[in-house]
Write an enzyme that holds these catalytic residues in place. Structure first.
Site, PDB file in Angstrom:
ATOM      1  N   GLY A  18      17.685   1.694  41.599  1.00 28.49           N
ATOM      2  CA  GLY A  18      16.405   0.929  40.950  1.00 28.49           C
ATOM      3  C   GLY A  18      15.594   2.022  40.595  1.00 28.49           C
ATOM      4  CG  ASN A  19      12.870   1.388  37.803  1.00 31.78           C
ATOM      5  OD1 ASN A  19      11.778   0.800  38.157  1.00 31.78           O
ATOM      6  ND2 ASN A  19      13.654   0.652  36.882  1.00 31.78           N
TER       7      ASN A  19
END
Ligand code: C5P
Length: 404
Positions: free
Chosen positions: A210-211
């Protein structure tokens, strides 16, 4: 909120569509309106006052006297003069007829006859009753009184027949009410899709790539668009934000492919899409069925490219539609942003600066430049994400003006 401090009397008459009016009250209250509900004797057969008093947080009126023993009574004139707007929804053929001929044999009609404020009517009845010469004559007369009519829709009716007579949906009635109080809202009637947040790309049942995107920019944009009158479809990746607004419909997704699917489902009916999501560029080639075991000293992950949602929508875009994208570059910022604008067929790109402390992911502020085709750009200083949203929405309004 668009209807804050607006006082609305909602008059509900005897029609099965009365169940929709409960939701109408909820929407009006969410928009900030103060709502007082009046029920005709016929409406009481379909729905209880308790439903409306709970939703409106106000007493509900259906008769002149509250308590015959004490003589406690309801003041129809006071209620009518209190209102900034009276909405009759659903309006039955019977009530329309009485309104047109000035009859006042119940509390609802007495309130209507005492009203000095504008009146809006949303009829609901069976097809033949609606088309009957009497009803049409009454409606023409009521329009002549200066009342506005929210035309019923054609479709399946409670009788089992198909025809015109379905009360307009509560969302549409709210739109008419908002339009009445704010006739100049620039995005009234416009549909805008916003993507927000990160995407999570699953590695195994317990892990993902993810980020750090918080979704704050996209959620601020959705709110700012709705406050200018737009109906917003927010396609949100996994974030911790809450948003409750009657004109914002939220679809929650997790991965880039789910986000694409949701965007494709809605894009055709949109006037604009603003793509602020930080979509993962790659995903694991395969998702493991079981948790990946810690065994070797190193682990190789095979990644494949995710679909580019902005580019796909850019290909589907029709002449009346507009696309706004975001870019985050570390070198040759404007040059790369301009190239991205052309490649993805966008109309405007919002360039996020990483050069300033306090700009970017997870924080409440941002520093942006707006980049249009032909190397036209405008720079802005560091500011709160809500102010950034307002600037982007103003630019969006300018783009939409060019097609109307
Ligand atoms: O190509 P890049 O990721 O820099 O482009 C950023 C813009 O494209 C943003 O508006 C982002 O929401 C959108 N985007 C997308 N799908 C992707 C990658 C980016 O819609 N897979």
């Amino acid at each position: 909120m668009l209807l804050s401090q607006k006082k609305i009397v909602l008059a509900v008459t005897g029609s099965i569509a009365a169940y929709k009016s409960a939701y109408l009250v909820r929407l009006l209250v969410q928009h900030g309106a103060e709502v007082k509900v009046v029920l005709s004797p016929g409406a009481l057969e379909f729905i209880t006052p308790l439903t409306f008093s709970t939703l409106s947080r106000n007493p509900v009126y259906s008769d002149f006297t509250e308590d015959k023993n004490t003589g406690e009574w309801n003041h129809h004139v006071g209620l009518a003069l209190w209102a900034d707007l009276m909405v009759i929804a659903p309006a039955s053929a019977n009530t329309l007829s009485k309104m047109a001929s000035g009859q006042s044999d119940n509390f609802l009609l007495a309130t209507y006859m005492s009203a000095r404020c504008p009146v809006m009517i949303a009829p609901a009845m069976d097809h033949d009753m609606f088309l009957h010469g009497g009803t049409q004559e009454n409606l023409a007369k009521l329009k002549g009184f200066g009342h506005s009519l929210i035309t019923p829709h054609t479709g399946e009716l409670a009788s089992g027949l198909v025809g015109q007579g379905r009360m307009a949906e509560p969302e549409e009635i709210v739109q008419c009410i908002v339009q009445h109080f704010h006739p100049d809202l620039p995005l009234q009637g416009k549909k805008v899709m916003v993507t927000a947040g990160p995407t999570y790309e699953k590695l195994d049942p317990v892990r993902f790539i993810g980020n750090y995107s918080s979704g704050k920019m996209g959620y601020a944009l959705a709110s700012a668009l709705a406050e200018k009158g737009a109906t917003v479809q927010l396609i949100s990746g996994p974030v911790h934000l809450q948003l409750s607004h009657p004109s914002i419909h939220i679809t929650k997704v997790e991965s880039a492919r789910e986000m694409l699917e949701a965007c494709l489902l809605h894009f055709e009916e949109m006037d604009m899409a603003i793509l602020s999501a930080a979509v993962a560029d790659y995903r694991p080639a395969e998702m493991a069925d079981q948790k990946i075991k810690k065994s070797e000293d190193s682990l190789q992950l095979d990644l494949v490219k995710n679909p580019d949602i902005a580019a796909q929508l850019g290909q589907l875009k029709r002449p009346h539609q507009h696309l706004i994208g975001f870019a985050l570059e570390t070198t040759k910022e404007k040059e790369y942003a301009q190239e991205k604008l052309i490649r993805k067929n966008l109309d405007l790109i919002v360039l996020n600066s990483l050069r300033h402390e306090g700009a970017g992911f997870g924080v409440d502020t941002n520093q942006i430049s707006l980049i249009w085709p032909h190397n036209i750009s405008q720079d802005f200083g560091l500011m709160d994400k809500h102010k950034v949203a307002a600037i982007i929405v103003d630019a969006a309004i300018d783009l939409l003006k060019k097609t109307t």
